[in-house]
Scaffold this motif. Structure first.
Motif, PDB file in Angstrom:
ATOM      1  N   GLU B 220      60.773  11.364  28.581  1.00  0.00           N
ATOM      2  CA  GLU B 220      60.150  11.886  29.799  1.00  0.00           C
ATOM      3  C   GLU B 220      58.629  11.844  29.829  1.00  0.00           C
ATOM      4  O   GLU B 220      57.963  12.880  29.970  1.00  0.00           O
ATOM      5  CB  GLU B 220      60.634  13.332  30.030  1.00  0.00           C
ATOM      6  N   PRO B 221      58.084  10.641  29.724  1.00  0.00           N
ATOM      7  CA  PRO B 221      56.626  10.537  29.835  1.00  0.00           C
ATOM      8  C   PRO B 221      56.212  10.467  31.300  1.00  0.00           C
ATOM      9  O   PRO B 221      57.022  10.134  32.163  1.00  0.00           O
ATOM     10  CB  PRO B 221      56.338   9.212  29.137  1.00  0.00           C
ATOM     11  N   LYS B 222      54.955  10.804  31.569  1.00  0.00           N
ATOM     12  CA  LYS B 222      54.401  10.608  32.914  1.00  0.00           C
ATOM     13  C   LYS B 222      53.928   9.171  33.054  1.00  0.00           C
ATOM     14  O   LYS B 222      53.971   8.591  34.134  1.00  0.00           O
ATOM     15  CB  LYS B 222      53.218  11.559  33.150  1.00  0.00           C
ATOM     16  N   ILE B 223      53.452   8.641  31.926  1.00  0.00           N
ATOM     17  CA  ILE B 223      52.954   7.271  31.940  1.00  0.00           C
ATOM     18  C   ILE B 223      53.496   6.538  30.718  1.00  0.00           C
ATOM     19  O   ILE B 223      53.520   7.090  29.617  1.00  0.00           O
ATOM     20  CB  ILE B 223      51.411   7.237  31.898  1.00  0.00           C
ATOM     21  N   ILE B 224      53.944   5.299  30.946  1.00  0.00           N
ATOM     22  CA  ILE B 224      54.248   4.422  29.816  1.00  0.00           C
ATOM     23  C   ILE B 224      53.027   3.537  29.652  1.00  0.00           C
ATOM     24  O   ILE B 224      52.712   2.727  30.530  1.00  0.00           O
ATOM     25  CB  ILE B 224      55.502   3.573  30.081  1.00  0.00           C
ATOM     26  N   ALA B 225      52.307   3.726  28.552  1.00  0.00           N
ATOM     27  CA  ALA B 225      51.108   2.929  28.328  1.00  0.00           C
ATOM     28  C   ALA B 225      51.496   1.613  27.678  1.00  0.00           C
ATOM     29  O   ALA B 225      52.341   1.576  26.787  1.00  0.00           O
ATOM     30  CB  ALA B 225      50.127   3.691  27.446  1.00  0.00           C
ATOM     31  N   ALA B 226      50.888   0.530  28.148  1.00  0.00           N
ATOM     32  CA  ALA B 226      51.157  -0.795  27.594  1.00  0.00           C
ATOM     33  C   ALA B 226      49.831  -1.438  27.227  1.00  0.00           C
ATOM     34  O   ALA B 226      48.765  -0.932  27.572  1.00  0.00           O
ATOM     35  CB  ALA B 226      51.902  -1.647  28.612  1.00  0.00           C
ATOM     36  N   ALA B 227      49.900  -2.532  26.509  1.00  0.00           N
ATOM     37  CA  ALA B 227      48.678  -3.240  26.129  1.00  0.00           C
ATOM     38  C   ALA B 227      48.893  -4.734  26.217  1.00  0.00           C
ATOM     39  O   ALA B 227      48.297  -5.506  25.490  1.00  0.00           O
ATOM     40  CB  ALA B 227      48.247  -2.822  24.720  1.00  0.00           C
TER      41      ALA B 227
END
Lengths: 443, 263
Positions: B220-227
């Motif tokens: 349950e993240p608010k944001i999935i961070a990617a790179a």
């Protein structure tokens, strides 16, 4: 007549070691069917890998439970070999516990005690391994490629080890009882913290019965070891030897670095050189164009890749971490390794029979590994990362893709489109290279 | 997101007889893909803000050849590589920064053997060095305390051993970083690598990006961070397929930094 058992022992030992050597030579011959590969670079890293990954089991313990159990069996295997050495010397010279007369009593007792404790730990480890396979039925042991022989092979190995450890402890227990009743030839030596608990079963037995038990266990134990040694060749269990060289030859450059094909480099350079004479005869000593780009059979692979295939013990950690396999695609990196070994063995048998390889109308591609498997790979390196003994299934997949694309132009249609775009307009999509800066002006 | 961005080209620098500190390698996705272009712009805004002396190749840039190589087309790869190396060497490029782990890996690892030797850094590594060198300052801003997970790109993580730079940046944003079960060395691929981005997947029971997105949504993240622009696309598609696009965003770490600063 008094030397009959010594002679029998020497014959058994010579036969066991001899047949094993005979088969190992076949493996070496088969590996040499592969392309030569230079692995003289990065020596310090290679040795450090052997120490950390092979000796130190660093990648095994990434999964703590099987890692710990494997550690028991692994240390047991290494240390109990000291005992095997004693058994061999005793067998040849008819002595009894020869090390007891050479080593200080304290040290000998310590050694015997550690063998016993390790034997118990091996027994526990092996029984739990068996449960994980057959009762708990862990998914990776029940995958498609694990049906039939691979499944039985794994269980046979576990049974072998169980029996060997039970024989070892039985032998020690009978020996102890013989020492206790002061039987001739059974000098008092050793400290037996584990087999101690078996002794009560032997109390009250006559000396001759005990000697039969002790001798039977001793003989079955050492003969079992010799049989097991020779079983290795027919089994996935070769990793107990090959893991060490395999880790040494494992990849020492970043996992993302795939090798550049030198033969292609030469041609591309020629193409890009405006002064190149396309009709010029190749320079003396220049590498000839390879017969084939990429790999369609095991002989096209290199020797390290073939060693990889013999080293694989089918644990399935690679397949367990493979995104394609996890999501139900046919690709299984473990199967890539098993197929490579099976095909190599098939070619080896062919050579045994015919003196040299007679084309059999089969190859690794299609007859063993399908295109669907090869194209499902995301090259994510999860399999390479997961392998506890530095096997690189990805390199085989890549070599076979190269064959499909460069020899057969048999890439999936959408990939051909992407590759044509790259060649025509420098991007996998059909955008004009002149539009590469458009983003700067867009809101 | 208003002011215009300044993106000089190597040709312009050359005309002035100057050399930039870094070459920003934009990559095909960063140049053409609508979603990835936003990452490119966010990164450029940070470069502008930090007064970094950089340039791009612009129309002289071409695909590194990564998808061709991973698809098995070594010819196409080496043609691309050698053409690019001629351009890069012509400009005497020393240091390359890119926001695409595939470009990063290819130029860093596979170009040297073909005559292209440069210092190559991923944009997360570069941003980290800016922060450490005091050339850029970042505070949590709007992401402070937000529950965020990071998806490791295979070609940055396993392929090149960089797991910490993007996480360090997220820490600087004072987010609540939560890890997926499979992370770092055991991170699950998004499904785009090895030229999969450009073809339909083989038949199976699920698409890889769905598997990965489900794993991310579990925590349950608010944001999935990617790179990585490709991971970004795959995860964005996954979130949409799960009808969670109103609750969960997929953002590049560079976008988050630019956003935190309201660039």
């Amino acid at each position: 007549m008094q030397y009959i058992s010594n002679i029998l022992f020497i014959i058994a030992l010579a036969a066991g070691v001899g047949y094993f050597t005979f088969n190992i030579r076949k493996i070496i011959r088969n590996i040499k069917l592969g392309q030569e590969v230079d692995a003289s670079d990065h020596q310090p890293e290679r040795w450090s890998n052997v120490v950390r990954i092979a000796l130190g089991q660093s990648k095994m313990v990434v999964r703590p439970i099987p890692g710990l159990l494997h550690l028991f069996v692994y240390i047991g295997f290494i240390i109990i070999n000291i005992e095997v050495l004693e058994i061999i010397i005793d067998g040849i010279f008819g002595t009894h516990r020869i090390f007891a007369s050479v080593l200080p009593a304290g040290l000998y007792n310590f050694l015997i005690a550690s063998f016993e404790i390790l034997a118990l730990l091996v027994l526990v480890g092996v029984i739990l391994f068996w449960t994980r396979r057959n009762i708990q039925k862990l998914k990776r042991f029940w995958a498609n490629e694990m049906k039939g022989w691979p499944k039985n092979d794994a269980n046979y190995i576990l049974y072998f080890e169980m029996v060997l450890m039970v024989l070892f402890l039985t032998m020690n227990a009978a020996d102890q009882q013989l020492q206790a009743i002061g039987a001739a030839h059974y000098v008092e030596a050793g400290f037996f913290p584990v087999s101690n608990f078996i002794v009560p079963f032997f109390e009250g037995l006559s000396e001759s019965t005990l000697i039969i038990i002790e001798r039977a266990a001793w003989w079955l134990h050492i003969l079992g070891i010799l049989v097991f040694l020779n079983y290795l060749y027919f089994s996935k269990h070769l990793h107990i030897i090959l893991a060490f060289p395999n880790v040494y030859f494992g990849k020492v450059v970043p996992k993302g670095k795939f090798k550049n094909l030198e033969s292609v480099t030469n041609e591309v350079k020629l193409m890009m050189d405006p002064n190149a004479d396309p009709f010029a005869a190749p320079a003396e000593g220049a590498a000839e164009t390879p017969a084939k780009f990429g790999a369609s059979d095991v002989m096209d692979l290199n020797r390290i890749q073939l060693l990889n295939s013999y080293t694989c013990t089918e644990c399935g950690r690679c397949t367990d971490e493979c995104p394609a396999n996890i999501t139900g695609k046919k690709l299984s990196p473990r199967k890539i390794m098993m197929d490579t070994r099976d095909r190599l063995e098939e070619i080896g048998e062919n050579i045994n029979k015919n003196g040299e390889f007679k084309p059999d109308g089969k190859q690794l591609l299609d007859d063993y590994i399908t295109r669907e498997e090869l194209w499902a790979c995301t090259t994510c390196n999860a399999c390479v990362q997961a392998c506890p003994v530095s096997i690189d299934p990805l390199s085989i997949i890549m070599d076979m893709r190269q064959y499909l694309v460069m020899e057969q132009s048999a890439a999936p249609m959408e990939l051909n489109v992407a590759m044509t775009n790259i060649e025509n307009n420098g991007a996998p999509w059909p955008y004009n290279q002149m539009d590469r800066m458009n983003w700067t002006g867009e809101k | 997101m208003s002011e215009t961005i300044k993106v000089p080209t190597m040709a312009e620098y050359m005309a002035e007889g100057k050399k930039p500190e870094i070459l920003f390698w934009v990559g095909c996705a960063g140049s053409f893909d609508d979603r990835a272009k936003k990452i490119t712009k966010a990164f450029v805004k940070i470069l502008n803000k930090a007064n970094i002396d950089f340039a791009v190749l612009g129309t002289e840039e071409s695909c590194t050849g990564d998808p061709a190589k991973r698809a098995g087309n070594e010819f196409a790869f080496q043609m691309q590589a050698m053409t690019n190396i001629e351009v890069l060497n012509g400009y005497e490029v020393k240091k390359i920064v890119t926001a695409c782990p595939h470009c990063f890996n290819t130029i860093k690892n596979e170009y040297p053997g073909l005559g292209g030797n440069y210092e190559v850094v991923h944009h997360t590594q570069f941003l980290k060095s800016l922060l450490e060198g005091g050339r850029l300052r970042v505070e949590g801003g709007k992401f402070k305390g937000k529950r965020i997970t990071f998806h490791d790109p295979c070609y940055l993580g396993r392929a090149n051993g960089e797991y910490e730079a993007p996480r360090d940046l997220l820490q600087k944003l004072e987010v609540e970083l939560v890890e997926m079960k499979r992370c770092k060395t055991r991170g699950l691929c998004c499904g785009a690598g090895g030229a999969q981005m450009f073809k339909e997947p083989e038949s199976g029971k699920k698409d890889v990006n769905i598997e990965r997105t489900e794993e991310a949504l579990e925590i349950e993240p608010k944001i999935i961070a990617a790179a990585c622009p490709f991971c970004n696309t795959m995860m964005t598609d996954g979130v949409k397929a799960k009808h969670k696009e109103d609750e969960v965003q997929v953002m590049d770490v560079a976008e988050m930094i630019a956003n935190a600063e309201d660039l």
